[in-house]
Scaffold this active site. Sequence first.
Site, short mmCIF file in Angstrom:
data_model
loop_
_atom_site.label_atom_id
_atom_site.label_comp_id
_atom_site.label_asym_id
_atom_site.label_seq_id
_atom_site.Cartn_x
_atom_site.Cartn_y
_atom_site.Cartn_z
N TRP A 91 2.31 3.01 -2.39
CA TRP A 91 1.98 3.98 -3.45
C TRP A 91 0.65 4.65 -3.13
O TRP A 91 0.49 5.85 -3.35
CB TRP A 91 1.92 3.29 -4.82
N ASP A 123 2.63 -1.28 -10.46
CA ASP A 123 3.89 -1.75 -9.87
C ASP A 123 3.81 -3.28 -9.78
O ASP A 123 4.51 -3.90 -8.99
CB ASP A 123 4.06 -1.12 -8.47
N ASP A 163 -7.07 -10.78 -8.91
CA ASP A 163 -5.99 -11.12 -9.84
C ASP A 163 -6.28 -10.35 -11.12
O ASP A 163 -7.25 -10.63 -11.83
CB ASP A 163 -6.00 -12.63 -10.10
N GLY A 184 0.77 -1.24 0.00
CA GLY A 184 0.00 0.00 0.00
C GLY A 184 0.80 1.29 0.00
O GLY A 184 0.22 2.36 0.12
N LYS A 212 6.07 -0.24 -13.77
CA LYS A 212 7.38 -0.86 -13.58
C LYS A 212 7.64 -1.83 -14.73
O LYS A 212 6.77 -2.64 -15.08
CB LYS A 212 7.39 -1.63 -12.26
N ASP A 216 -5.00 -5.59 -5.78
CA ASP A 216 -3.86 -6.51 -5.66
C ASP A 216 -4.37 -7.94 -5.47
O ASP A 216 -5.47 -8.17 -4.97
CB ASP A 216 -2.96 -6.13 -4.47
C1 LIG Z 1 6.29 -4.61 -5.72
S1 LIG Z 1 4.74 -5.05 -5.10
C2 LIG Z 1 3.85 -3.53 -5.13
C3 LIG Z 1 4.25 -2.56 -4.05
C4 LIG Z 1 3.32 -1.38 -3.98
N1 LIG Z 1 3.50 -0.48 -5.11
C5 LIG Z 1 3.53 -0.60 -2.71
O1 LIG Z 1 3.92 0.55 -2.77
O2 LIG Z 1 3.25 -1.13 -1.64
C6 LIG Z 1 4.03 -5.92 -6.44
C7 LIG Z 1 2.62 -6.36 -6.21
O3 LIG Z 1 2.06 -6.84 -7.44
C8 LIG Z 1 1.05 -7.75 -7.09
N2 LIG Z 1 0.65 -8.56 -8.24
C9 LIG Z 1 1.41 -9.43 -8.97
N3 LIG Z 1 0.66 -10.03 -9.90
C10 LIG Z 1 -0.59 -9.51 -9.78
C11 LIG Z 1 -1.82 -9.76 -10.46
N4 LIG Z 1 -1.90 -10.67 -11.45
N5 LIG Z 1 -2.92 -9.09 -10.09
C12 LIG Z 1 -2.85 -8.17 -9.06
N6 LIG Z 1 -1.72 -7.91 -8.38
C13 LIG Z 1 -0.61 -8.56 -8.72
C14 LIG Z 1 1.72 -8.58 -5.99
O4 LIG Z 1 0.76 -9.26 -5.23
C15 LIG Z 1 2.49 -7.50 -5.21
O5 LIG Z 1 1.78 -7.09 -4.08
#
Ligand SMILES: C[S@@+](CC[C@H](N)C(=O)[O-])C[C@H]1O[C@@H](n2cnc3c(N)ncnc32)[C@H](O)[C@@H]1O
Length: 245
Positions: free
Chosen positions: A83, A149, A125, A81, A189, A109
């Site tokens: 961002w 991200d 998802d 969370g 990203k 997420d």
């Molecule tokens: C690097 S973290 C994000 C950090 C976030 N920007 C923050 O500031 O807290 C990447 C996130 O992408 C999510 N993610 C990966 N694949 C996903 C998908 N198919 N659908 C939704 N979220 C996804 C992961 O669960 C993870 O929490």
Amino acid sequence: MTEKPTSGRGSRDLRVRVKTAKGRKLSSTLWLERQLNDPYVARAKREGYRGRAAFKIMELDDKYGFFKPGARVVDLGCAPGGWCQVAVPRVNALGANAKKPVGRVLGVDLQEVEPIPGAELHQLDFLADGADDLVKGWLGGRADVVLSDMAAASSGHKPTDHLRIVALVEAALDFAFDVLEDGGTFVAKVLAGGAENAMQQMLKQNFTKVANVKPPSSRADSSEKFVVAMGFRGRDRAAEESAAD
Ligand SMILES: C[S@@+](CC[C@H](N)C(=O)[O-])C[C@H]1O[C@@H](n2cnc3c(N)ncnc32)[C@H](O)[C@@H]1O
């Protein structure tokens, strides 16, 4: 585990060293040591952010200024969370500044996210069938900023990880083309590695300004970088471009 500053080369070496412990892999020991010595991890803790990732979007917004009061923001892959925490006050999502327009922050997420005042959070998802329609329904209109991200858990195989992240970014970009307001911004990203050339081309056709940036808080040894695409040219043009491809 030993977590104490080492005196090493003189008293200025305050780096925390973590001894390997029985049952802990070397990679985990190195990860722990890096976390304990990372100034952004310490700063996130001090300032109440849920992770060091918060500083990446802060630095990008400080440079490009896409979080404006009143902006409607969609944050894909928002857990835990950080961002969203940065976006809420910057777009005035809580209406704390009564003189400025009130914005909106909608986060999605795979994982459940602890509530963040001012943000609407959904567990989903984003690659599942119909996920983009669900988010569009929650949004109920256009967005000014789409952030992604999203990153899949590392497989340990760089080319596979790269392709996975490209699939996530492409899904986010498709969504952005559908919901972005004219003039809107897309931030995502990506991993340096080549497979994203077609995407860069598409971004350049559909946004007036495209920057590839590695913010100072992004770890130097990570191949991540961010694309910041500003000035969305509009849905009709985006549709024409993809029809012509
Ligand atoms: C690097 S973290 C994000 C950090 C976030 N920007 C923050 O500031 O807290 C990447 C996130 O992408 C999510 N993610 C990966 N694949 C996903 C998908 N198919 N659908 C939704 N979220 C996804 C992961 O669960 C993870 O929490």
